[in-house]
Design a protein around this motif. Structure first.
Motif, short mmCIF file in Angstrom:
data_model
loop_
_atom_site.label_atom_id
_atom_site.label_comp_id
_atom_site.label_asym_id
_atom_site.label_seq_id
_atom_site.Cartn_x
_atom_site.Cartn_y
_atom_site.Cartn_z
N SER A 17 -2.10 6.90 27.80
CA SER A 17 -2.59 5.86 26.89
C SER A 17 -3.25 4.73 27.68
CB SER A 17 -1.43 5.27 26.08
OG SER A 17 -0.82 6.26 25.27
N ARG A 19 -4.98 0.61 26.67
CA ARG A 19 -5.32 -0.41 25.67
C ARG A 19 -6.47 -1.24 26.21
NH1 ARG A 19 -2.34 -5.86 23.60
NH2 ARG A 19 -2.85 -5.69 21.38
N SER A 21 -9.23 -4.28 25.84
CA SER A 21 -9.37 -5.59 25.21
C SER A 21 -10.82 -6.03 25.28
CB SER A 21 -8.49 -6.62 25.91
OG SER A 21 -7.12 -6.29 25.81
N THR A 69 -6.44 3.26 17.72
CA THR A 69 -6.25 2.19 16.74
C THR A 69 -7.05 0.97 17.18
OG1 THR A 69 -4.00 2.94 16.26
CG2 THR A 69 -4.58 0.71 15.58
N PHE A 80 -9.16 -5.25 20.15
CA PHE A 80 -8.42 -4.29 20.96
C PHE A 80 -8.75 -2.86 20.53
CE2 PHE A 80 -5.81 -7.56 22.73
CZ PHE A 80 -5.64 -8.48 21.71
N GLN A 82 -6.50 0.56 21.11
CA GLN A 82 -5.36 1.29 21.65
C GLN A 82 -5.69 2.77 21.58
OE1 GLN A 82 -2.28 0.22 22.94
NE2 GLN A 82 -2.04 2.40 23.44
N ASN A 84 -4.38 6.61 22.53
CA ASN A 84 -3.25 7.45 22.88
C ASN A 84 -3.69 8.91 22.97
OD1 ASN A 84 -1.52 5.15 22.64
ND2 ASN A 84 -1.38 5.49 20.44
#
Length: 123
Positions: A17, A19, A21, A69, A80, A82, A84
């Motif tokens: 994963s 994330r 920004s 997401t 953001f 996200q 996975n």
């Protein structure tokens, strides 16, 4: 006008994963639809996800639906992404972009772009 700066990219193994920004300057962040796009070498820029101004609605490309997401924090002027269950085919430079009005899944509609952040997924 808004300036966008992405961060959070890197090298990750398949199944991992990340994330991402996207920090925006200015006080008008909440007036923009925000989108994420990606571009792999030799390929056209590809839509990934978009989120409405309030964050109330989100939209995803079929290729990432269920694994990605998109979200935003208007108080912090940040969007953001996200991600996975990453796959090697997710490897690309990821860009965030701000849209005043237009077609949210068409990169040509967007008005402002960040410099991109590299995501590399190893198999």
């Amino acid at each position: 006008q808004v300036q966008l700066v992405e961060s959070g990219g890197g090298l990750v193994q398949a199944g991992g994963s990340l994330r991402l920004s996207c920090a925006a300057s200015g006080r008008t962040f909440s007036t923009y639809v925000m989108g994420w796009f990606r571009q792999a070498p030799g390929k056209e820029r590809e839509y990934v996800a978009a989120i409405t101004r309030s964050g109330g609605s989100t939209y995803y490309a079929d290729s990432v639906k269920g694994r990605v997401t998109i979200s935003r924090d208007n108080a912090k002027n940040t969007a953001f992404l996200q991600m996975n269950s990453l796959k090697p085919e997710d490897t690309a430079v990821y860009y965030c972009a701000a849209l005043i009005s237009g077609i949210y899944n068409n990169y040509r509609s967007y008005d402002y772009w960040g410099q991109g952040t590299q995501v590399t997924v190893s198999s």
